[in-house]
Design a protein around this motif. Structure first.
Motif, PDB file in Angstrom:
ATOM      1  N   LEU A 188     -16.224  12.815  -7.945  1.00 48.50           N
ATOM      2  CA  LEU A 188     -15.044  13.499  -7.437  1.00 48.50           C
ATOM      3  C   LEU A 188     -14.799  14.730  -8.287  1.00 48.50           C
ATOM      4  CD1 LEU A 188     -12.517  10.616  -6.664  1.00 48.50           C
ATOM      5  CD2 LEU A 188     -14.234  11.663  -5.180  1.00 48.50           C
ATOM      6  N   LYS A 189     -14.147  15.684  -7.699  1.00 49.71           N
ATOM      7  CA  LYS A 189     -13.758  16.900  -8.410  1.00 49.71           C
ATOM      8  C   LYS A 189     -12.979  16.521  -9.668  1.00 49.71           C
ATOM      9  CE  LYS A 189     -10.818  20.920  -7.650  1.00 49.71           C
ATOM     10  NZ  LYS A 189      -9.931  21.596  -6.702  1.00 49.71           N
ATOM     11  N   GLY A 190     -13.348  17.085 -10.791  1.00 45.20           N
ATOM     12  CA  GLY A 190     -12.635  16.825 -12.037  1.00 45.20           C
ATOM     13  C   GLY A 190     -13.052  15.555 -12.753  1.00 45.20           C
ATOM     14  N   ALA A 191     -14.047  14.861 -12.210  1.00 47.36           N
ATOM     15  CA  ALA A 191     -14.460  13.593 -12.837  1.00 47.36           C
ATOM     16  C   ALA A 191     -15.005  13.836 -14.241  1.00 47.36           C
ATOM     17  CB  ALA A 191     -15.513  12.913 -11.980  1.00 47.36           C
ATOM     18  N   THR A 247     -16.343  17.396 -17.046  1.00 45.00           N
ATOM     19  CA  THR A 247     -16.400  18.855 -17.180  1.00 45.00           C
ATOM     20  C   THR A 247     -17.526  19.378 -16.317  1.00 45.00           C
ATOM     21  OG1 THR A 247     -16.348  18.173 -19.475  1.00 45.00           O
ATOM     22  CG2 THR A 247     -16.032  20.529 -19.034  1.00 45.00           C
ATOM     23  N   GLY A 248     -17.233  20.374 -15.504  1.00 47.26           N
ATOM     24  CA  GLY A 248     -18.281  20.929 -14.647  1.00 47.26           C
ATOM     25  C   GLY A 248     -18.234  20.366 -13.241  1.00 47.26           C
ATOM     26  N   ALA A 249     -17.465  19.294 -13.031  1.00 50.37           N
ATOM     27  CA  ALA A 249     -17.354  18.737 -11.675  1.00 50.37           C
ATOM     28  C   ALA A 249     -16.260  19.503 -10.933  1.00 50.37           C
ATOM     29  CB  ALA A 249     -17.048  17.244 -11.727  1.00 50.37           C
ATOM     30  N   VAL A 250     -16.652  20.686 -10.420  1.00 46.64           N
ATOM     31  CA  VAL A 250     -15.637  21.576  -9.836  1.00 46.64           C
ATOM     32  C   VAL A 250     -15.282  21.198  -8.407  1.00 46.64           C
ATOM     33  CG1 VAL A 250     -16.045  23.564 -11.328  1.00 46.64           C
ATOM     34  CG2 VAL A 250     -17.455  23.233  -9.304  1.00 46.64           C
ATOM     35  N   ARG A 251     -16.113  20.408  -7.794  1.00 44.45           N
ATOM     36  CA  ARG A 251     -15.751  19.930  -6.448  1.00 44.45           C
ATOM     37  C   ARG A 251     -16.360  18.553  -6.219  1.00 44.45           C
ATOM     38  NH1 ARG A 251     -19.919  23.693  -5.541  1.00 44.45           N
ATOM     39  NH2 ARG A 251     -18.489  25.424  -5.454  1.00 44.45           N
ATOM     40  N   ASP A 252     -15.891  17.892  -5.171  1.00 44.33           N
ATOM     41  CA  ASP A 252     -16.464  16.588  -4.827  1.00 44.33           C
ATOM     42  C   ASP A 252     -17.929  16.777  -4.460  1.00 44.33           C
ATOM     43  OD1 ASP A 252     -13.902  15.704  -5.060  1.00 44.33           O
ATOM     44  OD2 ASP A 252     -13.706  14.994  -2.973  1.00 44.33           O
ATOM     45  N   LYS A 302     -23.490  -3.264  -0.758  1.00 43.65           N
ATOM     46  CA  LYS A 302     -23.701  -2.153   0.183  1.00 43.65           C
ATOM     47  C   LYS A 302     -22.534  -1.171   0.126  1.00 43.65           C
ATOM     48  CE  LYS A 302     -27.637  -3.375   1.905  1.00 43.65           C
ATOM     49  NZ  LYS A 302     -28.859  -2.785   2.036  1.00 43.65           N
ATOM     50  N   GLU A 303     -22.009  -0.998  -1.069  1.00 38.81           N
ATOM     51  CA  GLU A 303     -20.992   0.032  -1.231  1.00 38.81           C
ATOM     52  C   GLU A 303     -21.161   0.707  -2.587  1.00 38.81           C
ATOM     53  OE1 GLU A 303     -17.447  -2.262  -0.508  1.00 38.81           O
ATOM     54  OE2 GLU A 303     -17.257  -2.808  -2.625  1.00 38.81           O
ATOM     55  N   ILE A 304     -20.742   1.961  -2.654  1.00 38.71           N
ATOM     56  CA  ILE A 304     -20.911   2.707  -3.888  1.00 38.71           C
ATOM     57  C   ILE A 304     -19.578   3.282  -4.332  1.00 38.71           C
ATOM     58  CG2 ILE A 304     -23.329   3.384  -3.519  1.00 38.71           C
ATOM     59  CD1 ILE A 304     -21.119   6.133  -2.934  1.00 38.71           C
ATOM     60  N   GLU A 305     -19.509   3.579  -5.599  1.00 39.94           N
ATOM     61  CA  GLU A 305     -18.279   4.129  -6.149  1.00 39.94           C
ATOM     62  C   GLU A 305     -18.628   5.436  -6.845  1.00 39.94           C
ATOM     63  OE1 GLU A 305     -15.577   1.992  -9.219  1.00 39.94           O
ATOM     64  OE2 GLU A 305     -15.511   0.893  -7.311  1.00 39.94           O
ATOM     65  N   PRO A 306     -18.196   6.578  -6.299  1.00 39.62           N
ATOM     66  CA  PRO A 306     -18.512   7.853  -6.946  1.00 39.62           C
ATOM     67  C   PRO A 306     -17.888   7.924  -8.343  1.00 39.62           C
ATOM     68  CG  PRO A 306     -17.663   8.197  -4.718  1.00 39.62           C
ATOM     69  CD  PRO A 306     -17.443   6.757  -5.044  1.00 39.62           C
ATOM     70  N   VAL A 307     -18.499   8.699  -9.216  1.00 34.63           N
ATOM     71  CA  VAL A 307     -17.966   8.860 -10.566  1.00 34.63           C
ATOM     72  C   VAL A 307     -16.567   9.472 -10.452  1.00 34.63           C
ATOM     73  CG1 VAL A 307     -18.327   9.955 -12.816  1.00 34.63           C
ATOM     74  CG2 VAL A 307     -20.302   9.248 -11.437  1.00 34.63           C
ATOM     75  N   GLY A 308     -15.596   8.858 -11.118  1.00 31.17           N
ATOM     76  CA  GLY A 308     -14.233   9.374 -11.086  1.00 31.17           C
ATOM     77  C   GLY A 308     -13.395   8.784  -9.969  1.00 31.17           C
ATOM     78  N   SER A 309     -13.988   7.859  -9.217  1.00 27.24           N
ATOM     79  CA  SER A 309     -13.223   7.255  -8.124  1.00 27.24           C
ATOM     80  C   SER A 309     -13.070   5.769  -8.379  1.00 27.24           C
ATOM     81  CB  SER A 309     -13.951   7.470  -6.800  1.00 27.24           C
ATOM     82  OG  SER A 309     -13.518   6.532  -5.839  1.00 27.24           O
ATOM     83  N   SER A 310     -12.001   5.201  -7.841  1.00 23.73           N
ATOM     84  CA  SER A 310     -11.903   3.750  -7.956  1.00 23.73           C
ATOM     85  C   SER A 310     -11.904   3.124  -6.566  1.00 23.73           C
ATOM     86  CB  SER A 310     -10.643   3.374  -8.751  1.00 23.73           C
ATOM     87  OG  SER A 310      -9.545   4.093  -8.239  1.00 23.73           O
ATOM     88  N   HIS A 311     -12.270   3.950  -5.589  1.00 20.35           N
ATOM     89  CA  HIS A 311     -12.348   3.413  -4.228  1.00 20.35           C
ATOM     90  C   HIS A 311     -13.784   3.341  -3.766  1.00 20.35           C
ATOM     91  CE1 HIS A 311      -8.054   3.659  -3.828  1.00 20.35           C
ATOM     92  NE2 HIS A 311      -8.101   4.910  -4.280  1.00 20.35           N
ATOM     93  N   PRO A 312     -14.300   2.139  -3.659  1.00 24.21           N
ATOM     94  CA  PRO A 312     -15.678   2.008  -3.197  1.00 24.21           C
ATOM     95  C   PRO A 312     -15.824   2.477  -1.743  1.00 24.21           C
ATOM     96  CG  PRO A 312     -14.698  -0.154  -3.667  1.00 24.21           C
ATOM     97  CD  PRO A 312     -13.639   0.863  -3.911  1.00 24.21           C
TER      98      PRO A 312
END
Ligand code: ATP
Ligand code: MG
Length: 462
Positions: A216-219, A221-226, A262-272
């Motif tokens: 996710l954006k802001g996850a 430094t350098g993660a400027v967008r999702d 069969k689900e993934i969790e993006p870095v910075g997210s808590s919603h699979p």
């Protein structure tokens, strides 16, 4: 582009009528006044459609048609016959004419017959093109192999392709792991969805997690967008985890969870996020060893290796070499290239440490460098040639890279000589150019005895 038609008639006025009508209907017409002239024109540049008079002085319509058909079997020939000679027309059809028109004919009759012929020509050309495209595509996706090992691999691939079972492909570098993975995908009902390949050893450790699962954006430094991860990109399709044995230990639990849930969790997210994917993994590492050393989690291994597929090195399935050579020549546009026996023997003797990839690279290079379509020992690389028959290099033996004990060599030579001489010791001694007692001494020293006992009169006697 205008359709080309060749017309041949010795009757000048009829020739002009034909020419005029066909030109006006939009065709590119070439006219000849004899069979000989027509054949010369056709030999210079073939035509898809030929209209010829049946009866001409010199080469007649039937003879002309025979020559044309032998030059270009796909060319259609329309015969012009005289009124009242139906039996001759039938004879022409039997000999391979596409159709006939009887003199005198009217313009519509002529154009209708020509239109019908051209329709057939176009359909056939279209079919040929489709067929070529089809073989092109299927050929270079399919696994080539005649060896029992490859047949087994192909059978497994076909059987499991259209399931969602995880596959783990093992094998040395260049054995075709990625090709197997792609074949599985293209034989499955996911074939129209993406096939996403991730090389786990090529992506820096700290980026791998976000590459696989997205962020996710802001996850960080350098993660400027999702950013979606590879799993999301593979939604509906197949994800290929290449070099999975190199996956850092700390990422392994997350991958295991993704496979199980069969689900993934993006870095910075808590919603699979639920994702529909099939996983195929590959490794050229000895993964069982990695398990023993605890650098690869056992639970993850079992999750990945629901269907294990092992690709043996090329040196263990030499039956495939000839077929692969042919395949790569065709693949690289050199259908006619052939290898002579000594060069084939050398290739069969070589150990191919880079496996199929090394073979393909060699073929590509040979095709560029070749001066003719018949390749010999002189054309193939030195290291491969060194494995060829003795006369190839002027040497009798080729020692393995890692060295070889002289005693073992001597033992092999003595045994080989005895075998060649049907275990007749005197003959074997002569063959080796040593006295017979020296041979017997060597046999005793190395404990060389025939594999099966010889009848009394043969052993040791001349
Ligand atoms: N059985 C085969 N039939 C046709 N082509 C093959 C076969 N095996 C391998 N190839 C070709 O050889 C080359 C190497 O294969 P591939 O990339 O699949 O190997 P790999 O096992 O993934 O190698 P690495 O471990 O180095 O990644 C490719 O061009 C592939 O198309
Ligand atoms: Mg690969």
């Amino acid at each position: 582009m205008k359709q080309k038609i060749l017309i041949i008639d010795d009757d000048a006025s009829l020739r002009r009528v034909l020419e005029y009508n066909l030109q006006e209907a939009g065709f590119a017409v070439t006219a000849a006044s004899s069979g000989e002239e027509g054949l010369a024109l056709f030999t210079a540049a073939p035509y898809p459609l030929v209209i010829t008079d049946m009866k001409m002085p010199g080469m007649d319509g039937l003879q002309l048609m025979t020559s044309i058909k032998s030059l270009s079997p796909g060319t259609l020939v329309i015969m012009i016959t005289a009124f009242g000679t139906v039996d001759i027309a039938v004879q022409a059809m039997k000999a391979g004419a596409y159709d006939y028109i009887t003199k005198p004919f009217n313009r519509d009759e002529l154009l209708l017959t020509v239109a019908k012929a051209l329709q057939l020509i176009n359909v056939e050309a279209e079919n040929r093109k489709l067929k070529e495209e089809l073989t092109d595509r299927s050929d270079f996706r399919t696994l080539i192999g005649a060896s029992p090992q490859m047949e087994k691999v192909c059978a497994i691939v076909r059987k499991i392709a259209d399931t969602d079972a995880s596959v783990l492909i093992t094998g040395e570098s260049g054995t075709g792991k990625e090709l197997v993975a792609r074949s599985i995908h293209s034989l499955s009902s996911r074939k129209d969805a993406p096939f996403i390949a991730v090389n786990c050893s090529a992506i820096p450790r700290d980026l791998l997690e976000s590459e696989l699962f997205g962020h996710l954006k802001g996850a960080f430094t350098g993660a400027v967008r999702d950013k979606p991860g590879k799993f999301e990109l593979a939604d509906g399709g197949t994800i290929f985890l290449d070099e999975v044995g190199e996956l850092p230990l700390e990422l392994q639990p997350k991958l295991l969870r993704a496979l199980q849930e069969k689900e993934i969790e993006p870095v910075g997210s808590s919603h699979p996020r639920k994702i529909d994917f099939r996983v195929i993994a590959a490794t050229n590492l000895d993964i069982e060893k990695a398990l023993g050393e605890a650098s690869f989690r056992e639970d993850l291994y079992y999750r990945l290796a629901v269907i294990p597929i092992h690709l043996p090195p090329l040196r263990e399935r030499k039956e495939d070499i000839k077929l692969l050579l042919k395949h790569f020549c065709v693949k690289h546009g050199a259908k006619k290239v052939a290898f002579d026996e000594p060069s084939l023997a050398a290739m069969l003797g070589y150990s191919w440490p880079g496996n199929v990839r090394e073979l393909e690279n060699m073929v590509e290079r040979l095709l560029i460098m070749r001066s003719s379509d018949s390749l010999t020992l002189d054309d193939i690389p030195d290291k491969v040639r060194a494995s060829g028959p003795a006369k190839a290099s002027g040497k009798i033996i080729n020692l393995p890279e890692g060295g070889y004990p002289l005693e073992k060599l001597e033992q092999e030579i003595v045994t080989e000589a005895l075998n060649r001489c049907s275990w007749n010791q005197a003959a074997a001694a002569r063959f080796l150019k040593i006295p017979r007692h020296t041979l017997i001494y060597r046999m005793e020293k190395y404990g060389i005895i025939p594999a099966k006992p010889l009848p009394e009169h043969e052993s040791g006697k001349e």
